[in-house]
Design a protein around this motif. Structure first.
Motif, mmCIF file in Angstrom:
data_model
loop_
_atom_site.group_PDB
_atom_site.id
_atom_site.type_symbol
_atom_site.label_atom_id
_atom_site.label_comp_id
_atom_site.label_asym_id
_atom_site.label_seq_id
_atom_site.Cartn_x
_atom_site.Cartn_y
_atom_site.Cartn_z
ATOM 1 N N MET A 1 14.529 66.233 65.378
ATOM 2 C CA MET A 1 15.386 67.846 65.616
ATOM 3 C C MET A 1 16.756 67.510 64.386
ATOM 4 S SD MET A 1 17.287 68.515 69.363
ATOM 5 C CE MET A 1 15.159 68.526 69.845
ATOM 6 N N HIS A 2 17.545 69.135 64.266
ATOM 7 C CA HIS A 2 17.946 69.504 63.335
ATOM 8 C C HIS A 2 19.232 69.618 63.980
ATOM 9 C CE1 HIS A 2 19.936 72.465 60.619
ATOM 10 N NE2 HIS A 2 19.278 71.890 59.854
ATOM 11 N N GLU A 3 20.134 69.290 62.983
ATOM 12 C CA GLU A 3 21.668 68.985 63.597
ATOM 13 C C GLU A 3 21.609 70.476 64.409
ATOM 14 O OE1 GLU A 3 25.993 68.401 61.479
ATOM 15 O OE2 GLU A 3 24.705 67.619 61.074
ATOM 16 N N SER A 4 21.565 72.072 63.677
ATOM 17 C CA SER A 4 22.134 72.932 64.567
ATOM 18 C C SER A 4 20.920 73.069 66.026
ATOM 19 C CB SER A 4 21.671 73.789 63.265
ATOM 20 O OG SER A 4 20.692 74.086 63.016
ATOM 21 N N THR A 5 20.135 72.749 65.454
ATOM 22 C CA THR A 5 18.633 72.640 66.545
ATOM 23 C C THR A 5 19.807 71.491 68.238
ATOM 24 O OG1 THR A 5 17.021 73.309 65.496
ATOM 25 C CG2 THR A 5 17.051 72.302 67.328
ATOM 26 N N THR A 6 20.023 70.635 67.363
ATOM 27 C CA THR A 6 20.383 69.679 68.488
ATOM 28 C C THR A 6 22.008 70.052 69.104
ATOM 29 O OG1 THR A 6 20.331 67.825 67.377
ATOM 30 C CG2 THR A 6 21.542 67.426 68.432
ATOM 31 N N LYS A 7 22.842 70.483 68.080
ATOM 32 C CA LYS A 7 24.136 71.726 68.660
ATOM 33 C C LYS A 7 23.750 72.346 69.306
ATOM 34 C CE LYS A 7 27.370 70.009 64.396
ATOM 35 N NZ LYS A 7 28.101 70.537 63.683
ATOM 36 N N SER A 8 23.038 73.591 69.597
ATOM 37 C CA SER A 8 22.827 74.330 70.034
ATOM 38 C C SER A 8 22.172 74.212 71.396
ATOM 39 C CB SER A 8 21.677 75.638 69.803
ATOM 40 O OG SER A 8 20.457 74.825 69.807
#
Length: 74
Positions: free
Chosen positions: A1-8
């Motif tokens: 999972m991409h970091e920005s996806t994880t954060k969102s």
């Protein structure tokens, strides 16, 4: 999972939790803490099982701290 996806996704979860009444938030925290404890307990049980297997297989040696340090130097 991409970091920005994880954060969102994480932010989405926080938003949902914050929308809950305080009593439900407290209950959620309790449930999560209990589940984390269960996971840590399961991990510890697995580590103990592995250590016992190593001991039974003769892969564990005994010695003093000085012995350990000497083995590291080898």
């Amino acid at each position: 999972m991409h970091e920005s996806t994880t954060k969102s996704r994480f932010q989405e979860v926080l938003d949902v939790v914050e929308s809950l009444p305080p009593a439900d938030q407290a209950m959620l925290i309790d449930v999560v803490n209990k589940r984390l404890s269960q996971m840590r307990r399961a991990e510890l049980i697995e580590q103990v099982r592995e250590a016992r297997e190593s001991f039974a297989a003769g892969n564990i040696t005994w010695g003093s701290a000085a012995d350990f340090m000497a083995a590291l130097d080898e």
